[in-house]
Design a protein around this motif. Structure first.
Motif, PDB file in Angstrom:
ATOM      1  N   ARG A 108      41.728  37.727 -16.552  1.00  0.00           N
ATOM      2  CA  ARG A 108      40.489  38.218 -15.949  1.00  0.00           C
ATOM      3  C   ARG A 108      39.484  37.099 -15.698  1.00  0.00           C
ATOM      4  N   GLU A 109      39.439  36.086 -16.568  1.00  0.00           N
ATOM      5  CA  GLU A 109      38.458  35.007 -16.438  1.00  0.00           C
ATOM      6  C   GLU A 109      39.093  33.686 -16.012  1.00  0.00           C
ATOM      7  N   VAL A 110      40.222  33.763 -15.316  1.00  0.00           N
ATOM      8  CA  VAL A 110      40.921  32.534 -14.952  1.00  0.00           C
ATOM      9  C   VAL A 110      40.105  31.679 -13.993  1.00  0.00           C
ATOM     10  N   VAL A 111      39.395  32.296 -13.052  1.00  0.00           N
ATOM     11  CA  VAL A 111      38.572  31.521 -12.117  1.00  0.00           C
ATOM     12  C   VAL A 111      37.434  30.833 -12.861  1.00  0.00           C
ATOM     13  N   THR A 112      36.781  31.545 -13.768  1.00  0.00           N
ATOM     14  CA  THR A 112      35.692  30.958 -14.561  1.00  0.00           C
ATOM     15  C   THR A 112      36.194  29.794 -15.403  1.00  0.00           C
ATOM     16  N   CYS A 113      37.378  29.955 -15.987  1.00  0.00           N
ATOM     17  CA  CYS A 113      37.966  28.893 -16.796  1.00  0.00           C
ATOM     18  C   CYS A 113      38.281  27.659 -15.956  1.00  0.00           C
ATOM     19  N   LEU A 114      38.904  27.863 -14.806  1.00  0.00           N
ATOM     20  CA  LEU A 114      39.251  26.737 -13.937  1.00  0.00           C
ATOM     21  C   LEU A 114      38.001  26.052 -13.391  1.00  0.00           C
ATOM     22  N   ASP A 115      36.972  26.817 -13.086  1.00  0.00           N
ATOM     23  CA  ASP A 115      35.720  26.214 -12.625  1.00  0.00           C
ATOM     24  C   ASP A 115      35.125  25.309 -13.695  1.00  0.00           C
ATOM     25  N   ARG A 116      35.375  25.624 -14.950  1.00  0.00           N
ATOM     26  CA  ARG A 116      34.870  24.807 -16.052  1.00  0.00           C
ATOM     27  C   ARG A 116      35.705  23.534 -16.220  1.00  0.00           C
ATOM     28  N   LEU A 117      37.005  23.619 -15.942  1.00  0.00           N
ATOM     29  CA  LEU A 117      37.910  22.489 -16.184  1.00  0.00           C
ATOM     30  C   LEU A 117      37.990  21.517 -15.014  1.00  0.00           C
ATOM     31  N   LEU A 118      37.922  22.020 -13.790  1.00  0.00           N
ATOM     32  CA  LEU A 118      38.118  21.184 -12.609  1.00  0.00           C
ATOM     33  C   LEU A 118      36.801  20.648 -12.072  1.00  0.00           C
ATOM     34  N   THR A 119      36.888  19.569 -11.306  1.00  0.00           N
ATOM     35  CA  THR A 119      35.692  18.953 -10.735  1.00  0.00           C
ATOM     36  C   THR A 119      35.245  19.628  -9.443  1.00  0.00           C
ATOM     37  N   ARG A 120      35.974  20.649  -8.997  1.00  0.00           N
ATOM     38  CA  ARG A 120      35.583  21.406  -7.812  1.00  0.00           C
ATOM     39  C   ARG A 120      35.810  22.881  -8.098  1.00  0.00           C
ATOM     40  N   PRO A 121      35.030  23.778  -7.481  1.00  0.00           N
ATOM     41  CA  PRO A 121      35.205  25.212  -7.723  1.00  0.00           C
ATOM     42  C   PRO A 121      36.447  25.747  -7.026  1.00  0.00           C
ATOM     43  N   VAL A 122      36.992  26.847  -7.565  1.00  0.00           N
ATOM     44  CA  VAL A 122      38.219  27.406  -7.000  1.00  0.00           C
ATOM     45  C   VAL A 122      38.033  28.846  -6.533  1.00  0.00           C
ATOM     46  N   GLY A 123      36.823  29.396  -6.704  1.00  0.00           N
ATOM     47  CA  GLY A 123      36.591  30.798  -6.362  1.00  0.00           C
ATOM     48  C   GLY A 123      36.853  31.123  -4.913  1.00  0.00           C
ATOM     49  N   ASP A 124      36.601  30.176  -4.009  1.00  0.00           N
ATOM     50  CA  ASP A 124      36.794  30.428  -2.574  1.00  0.00           C
ATOM     51  C   ASP A 124      38.225  30.170  -2.109  1.00  0.00           C
ATOM     52  N   LEU A 125      39.076  29.725  -3.023  1.00  0.00           N
ATOM     53  CA  LEU A 125      40.466  29.461  -2.670  1.00  0.00           C
ATOM     54  C   LEU A 125      41.178  30.782  -2.381  1.00  0.00           C
ATOM     55  N   GLU A 126      41.844  30.871  -1.240  1.00  0.00           N
ATOM     56  CA  GLU A 126      42.544  32.091  -0.868  1.00  0.00           C
ATOM     57  C   GLU A 126      43.915  32.141  -1.533  1.00  0.00           C
ATOM     58  N   SER A 127      44.481  33.338  -1.615  1.00  0.00           N
ATOM     59  CA  SER A 127      45.844  33.480  -2.131  1.00  0.00           C
ATOM     60  C   SER A 127      46.808  32.685  -1.258  1.00  0.00           C
ATOM     61  N   ASN A 128      47.762  32.030  -1.906  1.00  0.00           N
ATOM     62  CA  ASN A 128      48.759  31.192  -1.222  1.00  0.00           C
ATOM     63  C   ASN A 128      48.131  29.968  -0.569  1.00  0.00           C
ATOM     64  N   GLN A 129      47.027  29.503  -1.140  1.00  0.00           N
ATOM     65  CA  GLN A 129      46.399  28.263  -0.697  1.00  0.00           C
ATOM     66  C   GLN A 129      46.379  27.308  -1.883  1.00  0.00           C
ATOM     67  N   SER A 130      46.400  26.002  -1.613  1.00  0.00           N
ATOM     68  CA  SER A 130      46.390  25.005  -2.675  1.00  0.00           C
ATOM     69  C   SER A 130      45.293  23.980  -2.431  1.00  0.00           C
ATOM     70  N   VAL A 131      44.952  23.241  -3.491  1.00  0.00           N
ATOM     71  CA  VAL A 131      43.891  22.257  -3.405  1.00  0.00           C
ATOM     72  C   VAL A 131      44.163  21.137  -4.407  1.00  0.00           C
ATOM     73  N   ARG A 132      43.697  19.946  -4.103  1.00  0.00           N
ATOM     74  CA  ARG A 132      43.806  18.826  -5.041  1.00  0.00           C
ATOM     75  C   ARG A 132      42.944  19.128  -6.257  1.00  0.00           C
ATOM     76  N   ALA A 133      43.518  18.965  -7.439  1.00  0.00           N
ATOM     77  CA  ALA A 133      42.819  19.306  -8.679  1.00  0.00           C
ATOM     78  C   ALA A 133      42.648  18.069  -9.542  1.00  0.00           C
ATOM     79  N   VAL A 134      41.400  17.801  -9.942  1.00  0.00           N
ATOM     80  CA  VAL A 134      41.095  16.680 -10.824  1.00  0.00           C
ATOM     81  C   VAL A 134      40.456  17.236 -12.089  1.00  0.00           C
ATOM     82  N   LEU A 135      40.940  16.783 -13.250  1.00  0.00           N
ATOM     83  CA  LEU A 135      40.413  17.230 -14.536  1.00  0.00           C
ATOM     84  C   LEU A 135      39.870  16.026 -15.292  1.00  0.00           C
ATOM     85  N   CYS A 136      38.641  16.126 -15.787  1.00  0.00           N
ATOM     86  CA  CYS A 136      37.975  15.019 -16.469  1.00  0.00           C
ATOM     87  C   CYS A 136      37.605  15.390 -17.899  1.00  0.00           C
TER      88      CYS A 136
END
Length: 415
Positions: A108-136
């Protein structure tokens, strides 16, 4: 393989061991027993960790040249670097990428968790879409980076070169989210080159022609469900195919069989490394160290040092390293990972990067580019040296100074 093959009986019915060149010799079906662990062999004595495509790779290999990747054994060169590179850049090449770490995140909170871990937000990412992910980490230093796929409203897959599962699990505490390392349940293949679309069409797939970059879709190949994505690190037209390990050999063999019509070849780790360098892609543990494995804190790098500033969105809710990255963005990074072209056929003896008479950095990886007809390299240099009037040079171990031309990444233009 060093074991002599004495059984020259006919291969199993349905197994295609045909060859596309008389130089390759007769096809002999590999015996699965070669790779099975003896019943009385302790687990720590096992020397070869194999991917679901290892038997297929062994069958195609004419060099018996292997490389280690994340503990797995993969083909280094199948026939020759020249033949495989030519296929990749002029026709199509197929490679095994199963050793990549695949982590499923859901809840249920996967988007909130990823927004905390990644340097860019993922909420606007559509299903079956990908993005470069950086974790600091909290200091704004890169722990790892990879590709994040959104598979559903509450399901993502993070693909990395190395596993940081313990840190991810600890970082997810307090969120209603489930993390699972699914690396062993997903095999991966890369199909790249200008004729990739033709290979997929010959295999019965029409959807790839309309699949946008960084998007994916479920398809059926030879009766097997495959997740097809327009992702990869080698540049140009590239697809990655993700499937059940039990189906991987069937998918691999079908693509090679239909791809013979357009010159498809299997390509090994050596050519993949040349291609990713031509595409200007830096690799963890090669061009930079994770913040967790850097021998000295000064060796840990920020996304800005790696020229990944485009993957950082500072103006949003709090995320790991945000405060530190704001300071770096305001003051400027101290390093820059940049590209160089060297007038040097053999770069094995290269030393430090110099700016005038002053040492300004070091080469992190290099390779001869057949397309550019020169040695290309990634180098980590002091950011202050980029504006200096003196040109760059590479000091060899023999004491020579070789001119180094600063070049934009990717080396082969837009990809």
């Amino acid at each position: 393989m060093t074991e002599e093959v004495t059984d020259q009986s006919a291969p199993e019915e349905g197994l295609d061991v045909s060859r596309d060149s008389p130089l390759n010799g007769p096809g002999v079906a590999p015996d699965p027993a070669w790779f099975e662990q003896a019943a009385d062999e302790p687990p720590y004595a096992r020397h070869v960790l194999t991917t679901p495509l290892h038997l297929e790779a062994a069958d195609e290999s004419r060099t018996n040249s292997w490389a280690e990747w994340a503990g797995y054994t993969v083909a280094q060169v199948y026939t020759s670097i020249e033949q495989e590179y030519d296929a990749l850049r002029t026709r199509a090449g197929l490679s095994d990428i199963s050793p990549l770490t695949k982590i499923r995140l859901s809840g249920r909170e996967v988007v909130t968790c990823l927004d905390r871990l990644l340097t860019r937000p993922v909420g606007d990412l559509e299903s079956n879409q990908s993005v470069r992910a950086v974790l600091c980490d909290g200091h704004g230093h890169v722990i790892t980076e990879g590709v994040l796929f959104r598979l559903g409203d509450e399901e993502f897959r993070l693909v990395l070169r190395s596993s940081h599962m313990d840190w991810l699990m600890q970082s997810a505490l307090g969120f209603d989210v489930q993390l699972e390392d699914v690396s062993g349940t997903i095999a991966g293949l890369s199909l790249a080159g200008p004729m990739s679309d033709n290979v997929l069409a010959l295999a019965g797939l029409e959807k790839p022609a309309t699949l946008a970059k960084h998007h994916g879709a479920w398809v059926e190949l030879g009766g097997m469900p495959v997740y097809l994505s327009r992702t990869g690190m080698m540049g140009g037209r590239e697809y990655e195919l993700w499937c059940d390990p039990a189906d991987a050999s069937i998918v691999w063999r079908r693509l090679l069989n239909v791809g013979q019509a357009v010159g498809l070849r299997p390509i090994g780790a050596a050519v993949r490394d040349i291609a990713r360098l031509e595409n200007g892609v830096a690799l963890e543990d090669v061009d930079y160290q994770s913040a967790f494995t850097a021998r000295d804190p000064s060796e840990a790098l920020s996304p800005y040092d790696l020229c990944l500033g485009g993957c950082v969105d500072l103006d949003r809710t709090v995320f790991n390293g945000q405060s530190a990255l704001r300071k770096i963005a305001a003051s400027g990074s101290t390093n820059a990972l940049v590209g160089f072209e060297l007038d040097l056929a053999d770069a094995a003896g290269v030393g430090p990067i110099c700016n005038g008479d002053k040492q300004a950095g070091r080469i992190t990886s290099h390779a001869w580019s057949p397309m550019l007809q020169c040695t290309i390299a990634l180098g980590l240099v002091e950011a202050s040296a980029l504006g200096a009037s003196d040109g760059f040079s590479i000091k060899t171990h023999a004491g020579e100074n070789i001119p180094a031309k600063l070049t934009k990444r990717p080396f082969l233009g837009s990809s």
